[in-house]
Design a protein around this motif. Structure first.
Motif, PDB file in Angstrom:
ATOM      1  N   GLY A  88       3.966  -0.298 -14.503  1.00 50.18           N
ATOM      2  CA  GLY A  88       2.574  -0.733 -14.599  1.00 50.18           C
ATOM      3  C   GLY A  88       1.898  -0.930 -13.255  1.00 50.18           C
ATOM      4  N   ALA A  89       2.659  -0.831 -12.166  1.00 50.25           N
ATOM      5  CA  ALA A  89       2.062  -0.974 -10.836  1.00 50.25           C
ATOM      6  C   ALA A  89       1.073   0.170 -10.601  1.00 50.25           C
ATOM      7  CB  ALA A  89       3.139  -0.963  -9.758  1.00 50.25           C
ATOM      8  N   VAL A  90       0.011  -0.133  -9.897  1.00 49.51           N
ATOM      9  CA  VAL A  90      -1.009   0.881  -9.595  1.00 49.51           C
ATOM     10  C   VAL A  90      -1.308   0.852  -8.102  1.00 49.51           C
ATOM     11  CG1 VAL A  90      -2.067   0.774 -11.883  1.00 49.51           C
ATOM     12  CG2 VAL A  90      -2.913  -0.704 -10.063  1.00 49.51           C
ATOM     13  N   HIS A  91      -1.857   1.954  -7.629  1.00 45.67           N
ATOM     14  CA  HIS A  91      -2.339   2.011  -6.255  1.00 45.67           C
ATOM     15  C   HIS A  91      -3.418   3.076  -6.176  1.00 45.67           C
ATOM     16  CE1 HIS A  91       0.693   5.253  -6.081  1.00 45.67           C
ATOM     17  NE2 HIS A  91      -0.057   5.768  -5.118  1.00 45.67           N
ATOM     18  N   LEU A  92      -4.234   2.978  -5.157  1.00 47.94           N
ATOM     19  CA  LEU A  92      -5.281   3.946  -4.858  1.00 47.94           C
ATOM     20  C   LEU A  92      -4.763   4.848  -3.761  1.00 47.94           C
ATOM     21  CD1 LEU A  92      -8.263   4.952  -4.859  1.00 47.94           C
ATOM     22  CD2 LEU A  92      -8.761   3.089  -3.267  1.00 47.94           C
ATOM     23  N   GLY A  93      -4.907   6.153  -3.877  1.00 48.59           N
ATOM     24  CA  GLY A  93      -4.483   7.087  -2.845  1.00 48.59           C
ATOM     25  C   GLY A  93      -5.679   7.709  -2.157  1.00 48.59           C
ATOM     26  N   LEU A  94      -5.724   7.620  -0.839  1.00 53.68           N
ATOM     27  CA  LEU A  94      -6.796   8.228  -0.041  1.00 53.68           C
ATOM     28  C   LEU A  94      -6.162   9.072   1.061  1.00 53.68           C
ATOM     29  CD1 LEU A  94      -9.132   5.111   0.383  1.00 53.68           C
ATOM     30  CD2 LEU A  94      -9.481   7.047  -1.154  1.00 53.68           C
TER      31      LEU A  94
END
Length: 145
Positions: A92-98
């Motif tokens: 369930g962990a999330v992250h934003l990738g840039l």
């Protein structure tokens, strides 16, 4: 049914102004819109009794070519409990990738008070990555373009 297309990546924050400042200053994202949503339909849609929220949309990439990504920052009323530490190995962990042109240069240019999980690292796949922690504890993966 039409084919789904990406619209935005949403991150819930406690302090919307602080989060907007962080993403604008750290990642040079442009603020495109600010608005508030409330009412029974919204509360029902998010399954939070009496919910209302303030939103900020920031634009990443694309430069008007239709390939932009909207980073949606949301501050809810009522505010919920913070999630546990954002360890990436938790289901369930999330992250934003840039992506950036040069992760090492990006890292050198970070303000001293910006937290990272480590120095930039080149993985066995050949990608250089750096994880940045925003003021709310959200993780942003910065990787080579």
């Amino acid at each position: 049914m039409s084919d789904p297309t990406p619209h935005h990546v949403g991150l819930t924050v406690a302090d919307l102004d602080r989060a907007v400042d962080f993403y604008a200053e750290t990642f040079d994202l442009d603020l495109a819109a600010e608005f508030a949503v409330g009412g029974e339909a919204f509360a029902d849609a998010v399954a939070v009794d009496g919910a209302a929220a303030d939103f900020a949309h920031l634009v990443a990439g694309g430069e008007g070519d239709g390939n932009e990504t909207i980073v949606e920052l949301v501050a809810y009323d009522p505010e919920g409990e913070p999630t546990p530490d954002p360890e990436l190995n938790r289901p369930g962990a999330v992250h934003l990738g840039l992506s950036v042109d040069d992760v090492e240069a990006f890292h050198r240019g970070l303000d001293d008070d910006v937290e990272t999980l480590s120095e930039p690292r080149t993985t066995e796949s050949g990608t250089t990555v750096l994880f940045v922690v925003d003021p709310e504890g959200n993780l942003i993966e910065v990787l080579d373009a």
